[in-house]
Design an enzyme around this catalytic site. Structure first.
Site, PDB file in Angstrom:
ATOM      1  N   THR A   1       0.838  -1.209   0.000  1.00 29.55           N
ATOM      2  CA  THR A   1       0.000   0.000   0.000  1.00 29.55           C
ATOM      3  C   THR A   1       0.867   1.251   0.000  1.00 29.55           C
ATOM      4  OG1 THR A   1      -1.493   1.422   1.290  1.00 29.55           O
ATOM      5  CG2 THR A   1      -0.347  -0.238   2.543  1.00 29.55           C
ATOM      6  N   ILE A   2       0.457   2.212  -0.809  1.00 27.48           N
ATOM      7  CA  ILE A   2       1.167   3.496  -0.799  1.00 27.48           C
ATOM      8  C   ILE A   2       0.886   4.243   0.510  1.00 27.48           C
ATOM      9  CG2 ILE A   2       1.089   3.721  -3.324  1.00 27.48           C
ATOM     10  CD1 ILE A   2      -0.995   6.030  -2.838  1.00 27.48           C
ATOM     11  N   ASP A   3      -0.164   3.809   1.236  1.00 30.97           N
ATOM     12  CA  ASP A   3      -0.545   4.527   2.458  1.00 30.97           C
ATOM     13  C   ASP A   3       0.383   4.216   3.638  1.00 30.97           C
ATOM     14  OD1 ASP A   3      -2.665   5.355   0.890  1.00 30.97           O
ATOM     15  OD2 ASP A   3      -4.095   3.940   1.771  1.00 30.97           O
TER      16      ASP A   3
ATOM     17  N   HIS B   1      -5.288   7.959   2.443  1.00 28.66           N
ATOM     18  CA  HIS B   1      -6.548   7.550   3.074  1.00 28.66           C
ATOM     19  C   HIS B   1      -6.664   8.202   4.441  1.00 28.66           C
ATOM     20  CE1 HIS B   1      -9.635   4.226   4.055  1.00 28.66           C
ATOM     21  NE2 HIS B   1     -10.168   5.157   3.285  1.00 28.66           N
TER      22      HIS B   1
ATOM     23  N   ARG C   1       2.297  33.344  -4.358  1.00 26.09           N
ATOM     24  CA  ARG C   1       1.051  32.609  -4.170  1.00 26.09           C
ATOM     25  C   ARG C   1       1.187  31.565  -3.068  1.00 26.09           C
ATOM     26  NH1 ARG C   1       0.135  31.044 -10.496  1.00 26.09           N
ATOM     27  NH2 ARG C   1      -1.000  32.910 -11.152  1.00 26.09           N
TER      28      ARG C   1
ATOM     29  N   GLU D   1      -5.116  13.873   2.035  1.00 25.05           N
ATOM     30  CA  GLU D   1      -6.529  13.884   1.620  1.00 25.05           C
ATOM     31  C   GLU D   1      -7.491  13.725   2.814  1.00 25.05           C
ATOM     32  OE1 GLU D   1      -7.265  10.553  -1.008  1.00 25.05           O
ATOM     33  OE2 GLU D   1      -6.317   9.134   0.337  1.00 25.05           O
TER      34      GLU D   1
HETATM   35  O1  F6P Z   1      -5.243   2.840  -0.398  1.00 24.92           O
HETATM   36  C1  F6P Z   1      -4.577   3.413  -1.464  1.00 24.92           C
HETATM   37  C2  F6P Z   1      -5.312   4.601  -1.994  1.00 24.92           C
HETATM   38  O2  F6P Z   1      -4.592   5.121  -3.090  1.00 24.92           O
HETATM   39  C3  F6P Z   1      -5.571   5.701  -0.955  1.00 24.92           C
HETATM   40  O3  F6P Z   1      -4.457   6.496  -0.702  1.00 24.92           O
HETATM   41  C4  F6P Z   1      -6.725   6.431  -1.601  1.00 24.92           C
HETATM   42  O4  F6P Z   1      -7.512   7.064  -0.620  1.00 24.92           O
HETATM   43  C5  F6P Z   1      -7.492   5.330  -2.264  1.00 24.92           C
HETATM   44  O5  F6P Z   1      -6.594   4.253  -2.448  1.00 24.92           O
HETATM   45  C6  F6P Z   1      -8.088   5.683  -3.608  1.00 24.92           C
HETATM   46  O6  F6P Z   1      -8.870   4.625  -3.990  1.00 24.92           O
HETATM   47  P1  F6P Z   1      -9.412   4.365  -5.462  1.00 24.92           P
HETATM   48  O7  F6P Z   1      -8.251   3.949  -6.309  1.00 24.92           O
HETATM   49  O8  F6P Z   1     -10.399   3.268  -5.292  1.00 24.92           O
HETATM   50  O9  F6P Z   1      -9.993   5.652  -5.933  1.00 24.92           O
END
Ligand code: F6P
Length: 358
Positions: free
Chosen positions: A135-137, A181, A172, A232
């Site tokens: 996971t990138i998270d 996530h 700016r 996000e």
């Molecule tokens: O869990 C990885 C992720 O890229 C999160 O960082 C992000 O919130 C989510 O997946 C985006 O999900 P999807 O690809 O379903 O839009």
């Protein structure tokens, strides 16, 4: 004969193919004729629908540097896993059926948080399961780092670097919104690496006054621009007072497409500064894995092969103190690894003058 099924579940990330490369190499280098590999297509969806193909070890060669997954990915939310699908099919029973139909000795599952809940459920239902942390998270408990994370950090850092050069020509406020996530790992690391002035993460609810103060201080110090790296999933101190349901309603009424636009409007209102928002989105999950992720993912894959050969099931392979290790699935599933606001990395970032909005 050892029969192994492989699936890649949830959102994709860099390193999925590299992990399968390491896994299949580890399984077949010395046992080529004793191992049968089945690629399950599109994650758990393929397992539910019996969508799979027998694959040759050679099909996993030359993929170490490839982004995405050669098997495809899909999301099957865990909270709905016990509900029948659109055809009335019991998803858990269907997955068990495919596993038995193939006569698998082990199912290897590559995935993140949601994926691990389902993996643990399947293990408890009697399937032999080994998992790999992707996971990138970077929010999986039980591993110091997951593959995909460093590649995403590199891309996000590059985005902030690019913003820096244009920012230097304009007076700016630039806001770069990054994925992650519910956690701030990606924003924290890319934010520091990119030299951001303000970093906002979900683990540290922000006070807009403090953010405005940091921007105004830079203006007073004759610094013409301010760069914010925001996750996000950020939440303000005021928003913390709402219940989950109330917050959903409030945000629905505000009509902002995402976090960066929401805080951007507040900043524009309070400082009168021109604000520009950049949301790199899925670019962060795209492209080739960086060298670090290729090494990490393939090592984890090779470790998973070792567990299978030893008939050790119910584990996620992981990184602990720079060593490749394993951890029981039930210690991982359903738990979130968040950034500790008291961690050294935050203290050091604050010492460098980075504002966290607290
Ligand atoms: O869990 C990885 C992720 O890229 C999160 O960082 C992000 O919130 C989510 O997946 C985006 O999900 P999807 O690809 O379903 O839009």
């Amino acid at each position: 004969m050892i029969k192994v099924g492989i699936l890649t579940s949830g959102g994709d990330c860099q390193g999925l193919n590299g992990a399968m490369y390491g896994l299949v190499k580890g399984l077949t280098e010395t046992n080529k004729d004793k191992v049968e590999i089945y690629g399950i297509l599109d994650g758990y969806t393929g397992l539910i629908n019996g969508d799979y193909k027998k694959m040759k070890p050679e099909e996993f060669e030359n993929i170490l540097n490839l982004g995405g997954s050669i098997l495809g990915n899909s999301r099957q939310p865990f909270k709905k896993i016990n509900e029948p699908d659109e055809n009335g099919k019991d998803k858990v029973e269907a997955m068990k059926h495919t596993y038995k139909e193939l006569g698998l000795d082990c199912l290897v599952i590559l995935g993140g948080n949601g994926t691990h809940k389902t993996a643990n459920l399947l293990y408890k239902e009697g399937l032999n399961v080994v998992t790999l942390p992707k996971t990138i998270d970077n929010d999986l408990v039980g591993t110091d780092v997951s593959f995909g994370f460093q590649s995403a950090v590199d891309i996000a850092t590059n985005t902030i670097d690019c913003i820096h050069t244009t920012a230097a020509s304009h007076s700016r406020v630039f806001i770069v919104e990054l994925m992650g996530h519910k956690t701030g790992w990606l924003t924290l690391h890319a934010g520091i690496a990119g030299g951001s002035d303000v970093i906002l993460i979900p683990e540290i609810p922000y006070d807009l006054d403090k953010v405005v103060e940091a921007i105004n201080k830079r203006i007073n110090d004759k610094k013409h621009f301010t760069i914010l790296a925001v996750a996000e999933g950020i939440i303000s101190k005021e928003e913390m007072l709402y219940s989950k349901k109330e917050l959903k309603e409030v945000r629905k009424k505000e009509h902002y497409p995402s976090a960066a636009y929401r805080i951007g409007a507040g900043i524009m209102d309070r400082t009168g500064q021109e604000v520009r928002v950049t949301v790199p989105g899925h670019v962060q999950r795209g492209g080739s894995p960086c060298a670090y992720d290729r090494v990490l993912a393939s090592r984890l894959g090779a470790k998973a092969a070792e567990l299978i050969m030893n008939k050790e099931y119910g584990y996620m392979v992981c990184v602990r103190n720079n060593q490749i290790d394993k951890i029981e699935l039930n210690k991982v599933a359903g738990r979130l690894k968040t950034v500790d606001p008291q961690a050294g990395i935050i203290t050091e970032a604050k010492a460098m003058g980075i504002c966290f909005g607290d």
